[in-house]
Scaffold this motif. Structure first.
Motif, PDB file in Angstrom:
ATOM      1  N   LYS A   1       0.820  -1.209   0.000  1.00 59.17           N
ATOM      2  CA  LYS A   1       0.000   0.000   0.000  1.00 59.17           C
ATOM      3  C   LYS A   1       0.858   1.265   0.000  1.00 59.17           C
ATOM      4  CE  LYS A   1      -4.363   1.383   1.772  1.00 59.17           C
ATOM      5  NZ  LYS A   1      -5.590   0.756   2.078  1.00 59.17           N
TER       6      LYS A   1
ATOM      7  N   HIS B   1       2.082   2.289  -3.449  1.00 62.54           N
ATOM      8  CA  HIS B   1       1.110   2.686  -4.464  1.00 62.54           C
ATOM      9  C   HIS B   1       0.115   3.749  -4.014  1.00 62.54           C
ATOM     10  CE1 HIS B   1       2.677  -0.478  -6.979  1.00 62.54           C
ATOM     11  NE2 HIS B   1       2.609  -1.300  -5.944  1.00 62.54           N
ATOM     12  N   GLU B   2       0.164   4.132  -2.769  1.00 64.06           N
ATOM     13  CA  GLU B   2      -0.698   5.193  -2.246  1.00 64.06           C
ATOM     14  C   GLU B   2       0.130   6.055  -1.307  1.00 64.06           C
ATOM     15  OE1 GLU B   2      -4.363   3.809  -0.489  1.00 64.06           O
ATOM     16  OE2 GLU B   2      -4.354   2.066  -1.810  1.00 64.06           O
TER      17      GLU B   2
ATOM     18  N   TYR C   1      -2.963  15.936  -5.156  1.00 67.29           N
ATOM     19  CA  TYR C   1      -2.993  14.486  -5.347  1.00 67.29           C
ATOM     20  C   TYR C   1      -4.338  14.043  -5.930  1.00 67.29           C
ATOM     21  CZ  TYR C   1      -3.242   9.513  -4.403  1.00 67.29           C
ATOM     22  OH  TYR C   1      -3.414   8.158  -4.538  1.00 67.29           O
TER      23      TYR C   1
ATOM     24  N   THR D   1      -4.906  12.322  -9.525  1.00 67.17           N
ATOM     25  CA  THR D   1      -5.500  10.975  -9.562  1.00 67.17           C
ATOM     26  C   THR D   1      -6.670  10.933 -10.547  1.00 67.17           C
ATOM     27  OG1 THR D   1      -4.848  10.624  -7.276  1.00 67.17           O
ATOM     28  CG2 THR D   1      -6.504   9.153  -8.141  1.00 67.17           C
TER      29      THR D   1
ATOM     30  N   GLY E   1      -5.516  10.337 -13.939  1.00 63.83           N
ATOM     31  CA  GLY E   1      -4.853   9.079 -14.205  1.00 63.83           C
ATOM     32  C   GLY E   1      -3.472   8.928 -13.577  1.00 63.83           C
ATOM     33  N   PHE E   2      -3.095   9.835 -12.696  1.00 62.00           N
ATOM     34  CA  PHE E   2      -1.795   9.762 -12.019  1.00 62.00           C
ATOM     35  C   PHE E   2      -1.736   8.521 -11.143  1.00 62.00           C
ATOM     36  CE2 PHE E   2       0.535  10.642  -8.046  1.00 62.00           C
ATOM     37  CZ  PHE E   2       1.806  10.867  -8.552  1.00 62.00           C
ATOM     38  N   ALA E   3      -0.595   7.836 -11.158  1.00 60.11           N
ATOM     39  CA  ALA E   3      -0.399   6.666 -10.312  1.00 60.11           C
ATOM     40  C   ALA E   3       0.803   6.931  -9.389  1.00 60.11           C
ATOM     41  CB  ALA E   3      -0.151   5.434 -11.153  1.00 60.11           C
ATOM     42  N   PHE E   4       0.579   6.906  -8.098  1.00 59.22           N
ATOM     43  CA  PHE E   4       1.644   7.084  -7.119  1.00 59.22           C
ATOM     44  C   PHE E   4       2.421   5.797  -7.030  1.00 59.22           C
ATOM     45  CE2 PHE E   4       3.418   6.842  -2.862  1.00 59.22           C
ATOM     46  CZ  PHE E   4       3.930   8.114  -2.671  1.00 59.22           C
ATOM     47  N   GLU E   5       3.716   5.854  -7.335  1.00 63.10           N
ATOM     48  CA  GLU E   5       4.555   4.657  -7.220  1.00 63.10           C
ATOM     49  C   GLU E   5       5.934   5.030  -6.743  1.00 63.10           C
ATOM     50  OE1 GLU E   5       4.689   1.551  -9.980  1.00 63.10           O
ATOM     51  OE2 GLU E   5       2.690   1.939 -10.749  1.00 63.10           O
TER      52      GLU E   5
END
Length: 88
Positions: A4, A7-8, A76, A80, A83-87
């Motif tokens: 988690k 990715h978040e 954020y 999001t 389509g933003f992906a936190f990685e």
């Protein structure tokens, strides 16, 4: 938690409202149980544009004072939706 946190942006909930890049890196290293390359971690984190500089530095430290940042939830959420992906 390890999955988690990659990715978040839940790690920011575990820090004070204003924090240093060193503090966020140490938090992620503790959760993920691995050392991260300082320049790469900072570059990647700052490139996401989720951190807002507070135009303040640490106080009452025995070393050179670091800049303080804050996590911007609104940015954020906007990213999001696009389509933003936190990685990490």
């Amino acid at each position: 938690l390890k999955h988690k946190v990659r990715h978040e942006p839940i790690g920011f909930n575990l820090l004070p409202q204003k924090f240093t890049l060193h503090q966020i890196q140490k938090l992620y290293e503790a959760i993920l149980e691995k050392e991260m390359d300082k320049p790469n971690f900072r570059r990647k984190l700052l490139k996401m544009n989720l951190l807002v500089p507070c135009d303040e530095k640490q106080k009452d430290v025995s070393h050179r004072a670091a800049n303080l940042y804050r996590f911007d939830t609104e940015i954020y959420n906007e990213l999001t939706e696009k389509g933003f992906a936190f990685e990490l």
